[in-house]
Design a protein around this motif. Structure first.
Motif, PDB file in Angstrom:
ATOM      1  N   ASN A   9       0.813  -1.217   0.000  1.00 37.83           N
ATOM      2  CA  ASN A   9       0.000   0.000   0.000  1.00 37.83           C
ATOM      3  C   ASN A   9       0.848   1.270   0.000  1.00 37.83           C
ATOM      4  OD1 ASN A   9      -2.403  -1.445   0.002  1.00 37.83           O
ATOM      5  ND2 ASN A   9      -2.487  -1.565   2.242  1.00 37.83           N
ATOM      6  N   ARG A  10       1.924   1.261   0.761  1.00 35.31           N
ATOM      7  CA  ARG A  10       2.796   2.444   0.805  1.00 35.31           C
ATOM      8  C   ARG A  10       3.415   2.696  -0.565  1.00 35.31           C
ATOM      9  NH1 ARG A  10       8.180   3.012   1.183  1.00 35.31           N
ATOM     10  NH2 ARG A  10       8.416   0.761   1.472  1.00 35.31           N
ATOM     11  N   GLN A  11       3.888   1.640  -1.218  1.00 35.09           N
ATOM     12  CA  GLN A  11       4.496   1.799  -2.532  1.00 35.09           C
ATOM     13  C   GLN A  11       3.479   2.220  -3.582  1.00 35.09           C
ATOM     14  OE1 GLN A  11       6.219  -2.111  -2.774  1.00 35.09           O
ATOM     15  NE2 GLN A  11       8.201  -1.432  -2.003  1.00 35.09           N
ATOM     16  N   LEU A  12       2.241   1.726  -3.440  1.00 33.19           N
ATOM     17  CA  LEU A  12       1.184   2.152  -4.360  1.00 33.19           C
ATOM     18  C   LEU A  12       0.899   3.646  -4.209  1.00 33.19           C
ATOM     19  CD1 LEU A  12      -1.336  -0.838  -4.137  1.00 33.19           C
ATOM     20  CD2 LEU A  12      -0.053  -0.108  -6.163  1.00 33.19           C
ATOM     21  N   ARG A  13       0.909   4.132  -2.969  1.00 34.98           N
ATOM     22  CA  ARG A  13       0.682   5.562  -2.751  1.00 34.98           C
ATOM     23  C   ARG A  13       1.811   6.393  -3.352  1.00 34.98           C
ATOM     24  NH1 ARG A  13      -0.972   3.702   2.435  1.00 34.98           N
ATOM     25  NH2 ARG A  13       1.073   4.292   3.289  1.00 34.98           N
ATOM     26  N   ILE A  14       3.041   5.919  -3.185  1.00 37.11           N
ATOM     27  CA  ILE A  14       4.182   6.644  -3.750  1.00 37.11           C
ATOM     28  C   ILE A  14       4.095   6.654  -5.269  1.00 37.11           C
ATOM     29  CG2 ILE A  14       6.685   6.623  -4.017  1.00 37.11           C
ATOM     30  CD1 ILE A  14       6.850   5.430  -1.189  1.00 37.11           C
ATOM     31  N   THR A  15       3.751   5.503  -5.856  1.00 30.26           N
ATOM     32  CA  THR A  15       3.627   5.422  -7.315  1.00 30.26           C
ATOM     33  C   THR A  15       2.527   6.346  -7.822  1.00 30.26           C
ATOM     34  OG1 THR A  15       4.374   3.115  -7.261  1.00 30.26           O
ATOM     35  CG2 THR A  15       3.268   3.866  -9.257  1.00 30.26           C
ATOM     36  N   ALA A  16       1.387   6.336  -7.122  1.00 29.16           N
ATOM     37  CA  ALA A  16       0.278   7.207  -7.523  1.00 29.16           C
ATOM     38  C   ALA A  16       0.686   8.676  -7.431  1.00 29.16           C
ATOM     39  CB  ALA A  16      -0.942   6.930  -6.662  1.00 29.16           C
ATOM     40  N   GLY A  17       1.393   9.035  -6.363  1.00 27.73           N
ATOM     41  CA  GLY A  17       1.849  10.413  -6.222  1.00 27.73           C
ATOM     42  C   GLY A  17       2.813  10.810  -7.327  1.00 27.73           C
ATOM     43  N   LEU A  18       3.713   9.884  -7.686  1.00 24.51           N
ATOM     44  CA  LEU A  18       4.668  10.170  -8.754  1.00 24.51           C
ATOM     45  C   LEU A  18       3.954  10.333 -10.094  1.00 24.51           C
ATOM     46  CD1 LEU A  18       7.697  10.503  -9.247  1.00 24.51           C
ATOM     47  CD2 LEU A  18       7.824   8.053  -9.715  1.00 24.51           C
ATOM     48  N   VAL A  19       2.944   9.496 -10.341  1.00 26.20           N
ATOM     49  CA  VAL A  19       2.159   9.614 -11.578  1.00 26.20           C
ATOM     50  C   VAL A  19       1.457  10.964 -11.639  1.00 26.20           C
ATOM     51  CG1 VAL A  19       0.141   8.710 -12.807  1.00 26.20           C
ATOM     52  CG2 VAL A  19       1.853   7.138 -11.902  1.00 26.20           C
ATOM     53  N   VAL A  20       0.908  11.409 -10.507  1.00 24.08           N
ATOM     54  CA  VAL A  20       0.238  12.714 -10.459  1.00 24.08           C
ATOM     55  C   VAL A  20       1.223  13.834 -10.755  1.00 24.08           C
ATOM     56  CG1 VAL A  20      -0.912  14.361  -8.937  1.00 24.08           C
ATOM     57  CG2 VAL A  20      -1.602  11.962  -8.918  1.00 24.08           C
ATOM     58  N   VAL A  21       2.419  13.761 -10.145  1.00 26.60           N
ATOM     59  CA  VAL A  21       3.426  14.805 -10.365  1.00 26.60           C
ATOM     60  C   VAL A  21       3.858  14.839 -11.828  1.00 26.60           C
ATOM     61  CG1 VAL A  21       5.797  15.493  -9.839  1.00 26.60           C
ATOM     62  CG2 VAL A  21       4.265  14.804  -7.992  1.00 26.60           C
ATOM     63  N   VAL A  22       4.147  13.665 -12.399  1.00 29.39           N
ATOM     64  CA  VAL A  22       4.564  13.607 -13.802  1.00 29.39           C
ATOM     65  C   VAL A  22       3.438  14.081 -14.714  1.00 29.39           C
ATOM     66  CG1 VAL A  22       5.249  12.051 -15.673  1.00 29.39           C
ATOM     67  CG2 VAL A  22       6.274  11.791 -13.413  1.00 29.39           C
ATOM     68  N   GLY A  23       2.210  13.663 -14.407  1.00 34.93           N
ATOM     69  CA  GLY A  23       1.069  14.089 -15.215  1.00 34.93           C
ATOM     70  C   GLY A  23       0.867  15.593 -15.175  1.00 34.93           C
ATOM     71  N   ALA A  24       0.980  16.188 -13.987  1.00 34.74           N
ATOM     72  CA  ALA A  24       0.828  17.637 -13.862  1.00 34.74           C
ATOM     73  C   ALA A  24       1.940  18.373 -14.601  1.00 34.74           C
ATOM     74  CB  ALA A  24       0.822  18.024 -12.381  1.00 34.74           C
ATOM     75  N   ALA A  25       3.170  17.874 -14.465  1.00 33.45           N
ATOM     76  CA  ALA A  25       4.292  18.506 -15.164  1.00 33.45           C
ATOM     77  C   ALA A  25       4.110  18.407 -16.676  1.00 33.45           C
ATOM     78  CB  ALA A  25       5.606  17.849 -14.742  1.00 33.45           C
ATOM     79  N   THR A  26       3.604  17.271 -17.151  1.00 30.66           N
ATOM     80  CA  THR A  26       3.364  17.098 -18.591  1.00 30.66           C
ATOM     81  C   THR A  26       2.297  18.057 -19.086  1.00 30.66           C
ATOM     82  OG1 THR A  26       3.965  14.746 -18.430  1.00 30.66           O
ATOM     83  CG2 THR A  26       2.709  15.437 -20.364  1.00 30.66           C
ATOM     84  N   ALA A  27       1.210  18.199 -18.318  1.00 30.37           N
ATOM     85  CA  ALA A  27       0.145  19.124 -18.708  1.00 30.37           C
ATOM     86  C   ALA A  27       0.663  20.559 -18.778  1.00 30.37           C
ATOM     87  CB  ALA A  27      -1.014  19.028 -17.718  1.00 30.37           C
ATOM     88  N   LEU A  28       1.491  20.954 -17.810  1.00 28.27           N
ATOM     89  CA  LEU A  28       2.051  22.305 -17.820  1.00 28.27           C
ATOM     90  C   LEU A  28       2.964  22.517 -19.027  1.00 28.27           C
ATOM     91  CD1 LEU A  28       2.883  22.777 -14.018  1.00 28.27           C
ATOM     92  CD2 LEU A  28       1.082  23.928 -15.333  1.00 28.27           C
ATOM     93  N   MET A  29       3.720  21.494 -19.407  1.00 27.42           N
ATOM     94  CA  MET A  29       4.597  21.631 -20.570  1.00 27.42           C
ATOM     95  C   MET A  29       3.789  21.768 -21.854  1.00 27.42           C
ATOM     96  SD  MET A  29       7.919  19.195 -19.879  1.00 27.42           S
ATOM     97  CE  MET A  29       6.973  17.753 -19.365  1.00 27.42           C
ATOM     98  N   TYR A  30       2.696  21.017 -21.957  1.00 30.79           N
ATOM     99  CA  TYR A  30       1.841  21.155 -23.138  1.00 30.79           C
ATOM    100  C   TYR A  30       1.213  22.542 -23.205  1.00 30.79           C
ATOM    101  CZ  TYR A  30       1.845  16.371 -24.969  1.00 30.79           C
ATOM    102  OH  TYR A  30       2.208  15.180 -25.560  1.00 30.79           O
TER     103      TYR A  30
END
Length: 323
Positions: A9-30
């Motif tokens: 569960n802890r690793q899933l939360r970290i992965t989800a958080g990383l996906v959110v960060v990468v997704g937000a950064a990608t949206a800002l770059m677009y």
């Protein structure tokens, strides 16, 4: 007892958080990045494919550390060795590139087994791990210089039997790179299943958790060490066989991957297989997308900058446990 999952569960939360960060950064770059959307999409797809190969190289490194407790400085040299074996089989014997890559896998497994059982097992037990580190460093230098003596220093390459490119969500992807990414995922899944579902995997995890306790219940610890190093060599054999068609091959070619593999393994958490997978994909994305804004070696500076930032916030790495 239910079998352990790949991610808790802890690793899933970290992965989800990383996906959110990468997704937000990608949206800002677009939206505000100032780069054509097609070029940005191309960089994202290329980064994911490159990250899969990075993850495959790093899997062997993190597995060896997790079980043996040593950092294998010869990982990059073993990658180069596997690529030269594929090159020799494809050019001198006329074998199909992917058949040559498949034949390289048992050769590299045997090489890893031999190195661990005849050399490293004899020097392990030092609490500082200095002797194993020096042995792997010496092995790296030996492999590079033997390859230099046999093949020379001129760059060589092997043509892939599968050419061309396909469109993936608007980005052009070379088929050999797509095959390499698929192979990386397949090996990662196979390695996970072996570790989680087989008797050998149970023994490997037991030795990683407590080698003394494992030996008391009948596990041959030195044999498991040799098997683990062999599996780590197998990971780089697959990576080398899949990469050789789009990599300029020289005896020192693997050194750049050694540095990045260390970054990925420490970033993901030493000994963590999920960390190596996620870290490899993340570094691949950062390197390729960063090259749009920081040409030349600037993307590597960005990689190391993010690496230092993560370690400042989480010294144990993204998926590592606090000591």
């Amino acid at each position: 007892m239910a079998p352990p999952r790949l991610l808790d569960n802890r690793q899933l939360r970290i992965t989800a958080g990383l996906v959110v960060v990468v997704g937000a950064a990608t949206a800002l770059m677009y939206l505000f990045g100032g780069q054509p959307s097609g070029l940005l999409t191309q960089s994202l797809i290329t980064g994911i494919l490159l990250g899969g190969v990075y993850a495959l190289v790093s899997l062997g490194l993190t597995l060896i550390f997790g079980v043996l407790g040593i950092v294998n400085f010869a990982q990059g040299a073993m990658l180069t060795m596997s690529m030269y074996i594929v090159f020799f089989l494809a050019t001198e014997w006329g074998l199909n590139l992917y058949l040559a890559a498949a034949l390289t896998v048992p050769v590299m497994f045997g090489f890893g087994w031999l190195v661990q059982s005849t050399v490293l097992n004899r020097v392990m037990g030092d609490s500082t791990h200095e002797r194993p580190l020096l042995v792997t460093l010496g092995l790296s230098l030996l492999i590079i210089n033997v390859l230099l003596m046999i093949f020379g220093g001129r760059p060589v390459s092997v043509a892939s039997p599968v050419e061309g490119s396909i469109s993936v969500i608007g980005a052009l992807v070379d088929v050999p790179r797509l095959i390499a990414f698929g192979g990386a995922l397949a090996v990662a899944v196979a390695l996970t299943l072996i570790l989680r579902k087989t008797t050998l995997g149970l023994a490997i995890r037991a030795v990683a958790a407590n080698d003394v306790g494992a030996s008391l219940v009948g596990v041959n610890v030195k044999r498991i060490y040799a098997m683990t190093f062999g599996v780590g060599a197998t990971c780089v054999a697959v990576a080398g066989g899949l990469m050789v068609s789009f990599t300029s091959l020289v005896p020192s070619a693997g050194e750049q991957f050694t540095t990045l593999a260390f970054v990925i393994v420490v970033l993901g958490g030493l000994g963590s297989i999920p960390g190596a997978l996620v870290g490899g994909l993340f570094i691949g994305l950062v390197q390729t997308v960063g090259s749009l804004y920081l040409p030349g070696s600037g993307s590597l500076l960005l990689v190391f900058g993010i690496f230092l930032l993560v370690l400042f916030l989480r010294p144990q790495g993204l998926f590592g446990a606090k000591s």
